[in-house]
Design an enzyme around this catalytic site. Structure first.
Site, PDB file in Angstrom:
ATOM      1  N   GLY A  67      -8.827  -5.859 -19.421  1.00  0.00           N
ATOM      2  CA  GLY A  67      -7.855  -6.667 -19.632  1.00  0.00           C
ATOM      3  C   GLY A  67      -6.699  -6.449 -18.672  1.00  0.00           C
ATOM      4  N   VAL A  68      -5.803  -7.265 -18.914  1.00  0.00           N
ATOM      5  CA  VAL A  68      -4.292  -7.140 -17.904  1.00  0.00           C
ATOM      6  C   VAL A  68      -3.496  -5.895 -18.570  1.00  0.00           C
ATOM      7  CG1 VAL A  68      -2.269  -8.228 -17.180  1.00  0.00           C
ATOM      8  CG2 VAL A  68      -4.547  -9.561 -17.534  1.00  0.00           C
ATOM      9  N   HIS A 121       0.773   0.881 -13.185  1.00  0.00           N
ATOM     10  CA  HIS A 121       1.362  -0.327 -13.390  1.00  0.00           C
ATOM     11  C   HIS A 121       2.849   0.119 -13.409  1.00  0.00           C
ATOM     12  CE1 HIS A 121       2.526  -4.048 -15.412  1.00  0.00           C
ATOM     13  NE2 HIS A 121       3.251  -3.421 -16.129  1.00  0.00           N
ATOM     14  N   GLY A 161       0.646  -1.133   0.054  1.00  0.00           N
ATOM     15  CA  GLY A 161      -0.008  -0.093  -0.150  1.00  0.00           C
ATOM     16  C   GLY A 161       0.696   1.200  -0.065  1.00  0.00           C
ATOM     17  N   SER A 162       2.124   1.372  -0.696  1.00  0.00           N
ATOM     18  CA  SER A 162       2.712   2.674  -0.433  1.00  0.00           C
ATOM     19  C   SER A 162       2.144   3.425  -1.567  1.00  0.00           C
ATOM     20  CB  SER A 162       4.257   2.228  -0.974  1.00  0.00           C
ATOM     21  OG  SER A 162       4.431   1.937  -2.252  1.00  0.00           O
ATOM     22  N   ARG A 205     -15.509 -14.672 -10.015  1.00  0.00           N
ATOM     23  CA  ARG A 205     -14.965 -13.580 -10.403  1.00  0.00           C
ATOM     24  C   ARG A 205     -16.035 -12.376 -10.364  1.00  0.00           C
ATOM     25  NH1 ARG A 205     -10.138 -11.933 -12.182  1.00  0.00           N
ATOM     26  NH2 ARG A 205      -9.719 -14.299 -12.833  1.00  0.00           N
ATOM     27  N   ARG A 255      -5.600  -8.283  -8.610  1.00  0.00           N
ATOM     28  CA  ARG A 255      -6.708  -9.093  -9.393  1.00  0.00           C
ATOM     29  C   ARG A 255      -7.207  -8.171 -10.767  1.00  0.00           C
ATOM     30  NH1 ARG A 255      -8.037 -13.758  -7.752  1.00  0.00           N
ATOM     31  NH2 ARG A 255     -10.220 -13.452  -8.474  1.00  0.00           N
ATOM     32  N   ASN A 291      -5.696   2.452 -12.864  1.00  0.00           N
ATOM     33  CA  ASN A 291      -4.603   1.475 -12.112  1.00  0.00           C
ATOM     34  C   ASN A 291      -3.463   1.977 -12.356  1.00  0.00           C
ATOM     35  OD1 ASN A 291      -3.626  -1.182 -11.164  1.00  0.00           O
ATOM     36  ND2 ASN A 291      -3.083  -1.371 -13.363  1.00  0.00           N
TER      37      ASN A 291
HETATM   38  C1  GRF Z   1       3.361  -1.334  -7.362  1.00  0.00           C
HETATM   39  O1  GRF Z   1       4.608  -1.354  -8.164  1.00  0.00           O
HETATM   40  C2  GRF Z   1       2.300  -1.411  -8.292  1.00  0.00           C
HETATM   41  O2  GRF Z   1       2.589  -0.673  -9.414  1.00  0.00           O
HETATM   42  C3  GRF Z   1       2.045  -2.707  -8.865  1.00  0.00           C
HETATM   43  O3  GRF Z   1       2.386  -3.396  -7.283  1.00  0.00           O
HETATM   44  C4  GRF Z   1       3.100  -2.491  -6.585  1.00  0.00           C
HETATM   45  C5  GRF Z   1       2.118  -2.204  -5.351  1.00  0.00           C
HETATM   46  O4  GRF Z   1       3.149  -1.651  -4.351  1.00  0.00           O
HETATM   47  N1  GRF Z   1       0.892  -3.063  -9.306  1.00  0.00           N
HETATM   48  P1  GRF Z   1       2.293  -0.832  -3.084  1.00  0.00           P
HETATM   49  O5  GRF Z   1       1.489  -1.930  -2.556  1.00  0.00           O
HETATM   50  O6  GRF Z   1       1.395   0.416  -3.735  1.00  0.00           O
HETATM   51  O7  GRF Z   1       3.454  -0.465  -2.397  1.00  0.00           O
END
Ligand code: GRF
Length: 211
Positions: free
Chosen positions: A143-144, A109, A13-14, A65, A91, A107
């Site tokens: 999608g992913v 990534h 959760g950073s 799901r 998920r 999201n």
């Molecule tokens: C991050 O790199 C995010 O982009 C990826 O998982 C990691 C989660 O980090 N999907 P955090 O839980 O926010 O610290």
């Protein structure tokens, strides 16, 4: 009024913390209204509790799901969320969530999409010999890591980087990028037209960051 934003996590959760910090002030444009984790042991749940934000555990095991997604959507609806941020939420979400928040699910990534989608993006970048990687915030489309791209931040891959070093550099960029995008969303300055991303930027604002 601050725009209520729900956040879904699975782990540390950073990124959630970056959002909590960015939108803690009374006059912030957004307010994190609920945090949901599919894992009871996610450290991010404590970050939410420390910030006085409702923290909800919603296990995915044993649920189809679509049922899980509908329950997740309901938690966000019950807490008044207008936008949903996936932040390290491991998920894939489908129509049962996305149709309740059309064009309002984001999201983050840890790569410059469309390069290196899916899991272990930083390891993929290292293995490929990439010289530059980074982070992307995008709309979620089911999608992913395939949804329309909103903002990207680039970071170098240095010659003697190992995985932890690269992960830390990418994560620092994520923590800059996500609040920037959520601010635009909360201020009504970010929207989708079909698959085209529209953003009303002010002078000096940019959706491409360099680390
Ligand atoms: C991050 O790199 C995010 O982009 C990826 O998982 C990691 C989660 O980090 N999907 P955090 O839980 O926010 O610290």
């Amino acid at each position: 009024m601050r725009v209520p934003v729900g956040v879904a996590i699975s782990g540390s959760g950073s990124n959630l913390q970056a959002l909590l910090d960015a939108f803690s002030a009374d006059d912030a444009p957004a307010q994190i209204c609920v945090v949901v984790s599919n894992r009871a042991d996610a450290a991010g749940l404590d970050r939410a509790r420390r910030a006085g934000v409702p923290a909800v555990v919603l296990p995915h095991q044993g649920r189809p799901r679509a049922v899980f997604d509908a329950e997740l959507a309901q938690v966000f609806v019950d807490h008044g969320a207008q936008w949903v941020c996936l932040a390290g939420f491991l998920r894939v979400v489908g129509p049962s969530l996305l149709d309740r928040f059309p064009g309002r699910v984001l999201n983050i990534h840890p790569a410059l999409l469309p390069a290196f989608p899916g899991l272990h993006a930083q390891a993929q970048a290292l293995a490929a010999g990439a010289r530059v990687t980074g982070a992307t915030v995008h709309f979620v489309d089911g999608g992913v890591d395939t949804g329309p791209l909103i903002a990207q931040g680039a970071v170098p891959v240095l010659p003697d980087d190992d995985l932890p070093a690269l992960q830390a550099r990418v994560l620092a960029m994520e923590h800059r990028l996500y609040p920037l995008v959520v601010r635009l969303a909360a201020e009504g300055r970010l929207w989708l037209e079909g698959r085209a991303v529209r953003a009303a930027l002010r002078p000096g604002e940019s959706l491409s960051l360099l680390g």
